[in-house]
Design a protein around this motif. Structure first.
Motif, mmCIF file in Angstrom:
data_model
loop_
_atom_site.group_PDB
_atom_site.id
_atom_site.type_symbol
_atom_site.label_atom_id
_atom_site.label_comp_id
_atom_site.label_asym_id
_atom_site.label_seq_id
_atom_site.Cartn_x
_atom_site.Cartn_y
_atom_site.Cartn_z
ATOM 1 N N VAL A 1 11.598 -3.295 -2.179
ATOM 2 C CA VAL A 1 11.295 -4.718 -2.015
ATOM 3 C C VAL A 1 11.004 -5.052 -0.545
ATOM 4 N N LEU A 2 11.846 -4.564 0.362
ATOM 5 C CA LEU A 2 11.662 -4.881 1.780
ATOM 6 C C LEU A 2 10.382 -4.262 2.342
ATOM 7 N N THR A 3 10.014 -3.080 1.868
ATOM 8 C CA THR A 3 8.778 -2.446 2.317
ATOM 9 C C THR A 3 7.561 -3.241 1.866
ATOM 10 N N ILE A 4 7.584 -3.725 0.626
ATOM 11 C CA ILE A 4 6.477 -4.538 0.123
ATOM 12 C C ILE A 4 6.371 -5.846 0.904
ATOM 13 N N ILE A 5 7.501 -6.496 1.143
ATOM 14 C CA ILE A 5 7.498 -7.744 1.916
ATOM 15 C C ILE A 5 6.952 -7.488 3.322
ATOM 16 N N ALA A 6 7.384 -6.413 3.958
ATOM 17 C CA ALA A 6 6.935 -6.100 5.317
ATOM 18 C C ALA A 6 5.435 -5.845 5.354
ATOM 19 N N GLY A 7 4.918 -5.113 4.378
ATOM 20 C CA GLY A 7 3.484 -4.843 4.335
ATOM 21 C C GLY A 7 2.669 -6.105 4.164
ATOM 22 N N ILE A 8 3.134 -7.002 3.310
ATOM 23 C CA ILE A 8 2.430 -8.271 3.089
ATOM 24 C C ILE A 8 2.464 -9.125 4.347
ATOM 25 N N LYS A 9 3.636 -9.218 4.982
ATOM 26 C CA LYS A 9 3.754 -10.012 6.207
ATOM 27 C C LYS A 9 2.862 -9.439 7.316
ATOM 28 N N ALA A 10 2.839 -8.119 7.448
ATOM 29 C CA ALA A 10 2.004 -7.489 8.475
ATOM 30 C C ALA A 10 0.529 -7.775 8.209
ATOM 31 N N ASN A 11 0.120 -7.762 6.950
ATOM 32 C CA ASN A 11 -1.270 -8.047 6.610
ATOM 33 C C ASN A 11 -1.625 -9.509 6.902
ATOM 34 N N GLU A 12 -0.630 -10.374 6.882
ATOM 35 C CA GLU A 12 -0.848 -11.784 7.230
ATOM 36 C C GLU A 12 -0.823 -12.007 8.741
ATOM 37 N N GLY A 13 -0.495 -10.958 9.501
ATOM 38 C CA GLY A 13 -0.455 -11.076 10.955
ATOM 39 C C GLY A 13 0.885 -11.516 11.496
ATOM 40 N N GLN A 14 1.913 -11.514 10.659
ATOM 41 C CA GLN A 14 3.257 -11.910 11.080
ATOM 42 C C GLN A 14 4.094 -10.666 11.365
ATOM 43 N N ALA A 15 4.728 -10.634 12.516
ATOM 44 C CA ALA A 15 5.613 -9.515 12.844
ATOM 45 C C ALA A 15 6.838 -9.595 11.932
ATOM 46 N N TYR A 16 7.173 -8.490 11.282
ATOM 47 C CA TYR A 16 8.312 -8.459 10.369
ATOM 48 C C TYR A 16 9.383 -7.552 10.940
#
Length: 123
Positions: free
Chosen positions: A98-113
């Motif tokens: 779950v955390l890996t998926i959230i991090a990948g999505i946030k990174a693709n949005e340009g947000q540092a996770y």
């Protein structure tokens, strides 16, 4: 990149966001080969870390989290002797997914996770 939330951060370009996302999602290589969850983010980060500071920061974050997950999984295997390791392994696996998926999505949005519970060995 500054950790100060008051300082506006420049939005990374589309290529930097894509490579940052791939740094996180490369951990799924662990589903195919042993230690792929460590090798995937390490290889992507090493190849693309000079592209953009955002890719460098997210690559380190992904690698640190996967190192933490690998250590937690090893601890779970040790605790399987007293049975508690089985449910803990399931919990660690689901949380990592779950955390890996959230991090990948946030990174693709340009947000540092920043992953919770990550031991940050790579600085």
């Amino acid at each position: 990149m500054s950790d100060d939330p008051q300082t506006p951060q420049p939005v990374p370009g589309p290529e930097a966001r894509q490579w940052a996302m791939l740094c996180h999602f490369a951990a799924f290589l662990g589903l195919v080969i042993p230690f792929g969850n460590l090798l995937g983010p390490l290889i992507v980060w090493q190849i693309k870390k000079d592209l953009d500071p955002f890719v460098d920061a997210q690559g380190k974050e992904a690698l640190n989290f996967q190192i933490s997950v690998a250590l937690a999984v090893m601890l779970c295997f040790l605790l399987m002797v007293v049975v508690v390791g089985f449910p803990l392994l399931m919990l660690v696996s689901i949380a990592a997914l779950v955390l890996t998926i959230i991090a990948g999505i946030k990174a693709n949005e340009g947000q540092a996770y920043r992953y919770p519970f990550a031991w940050r060995l790579v600085k």
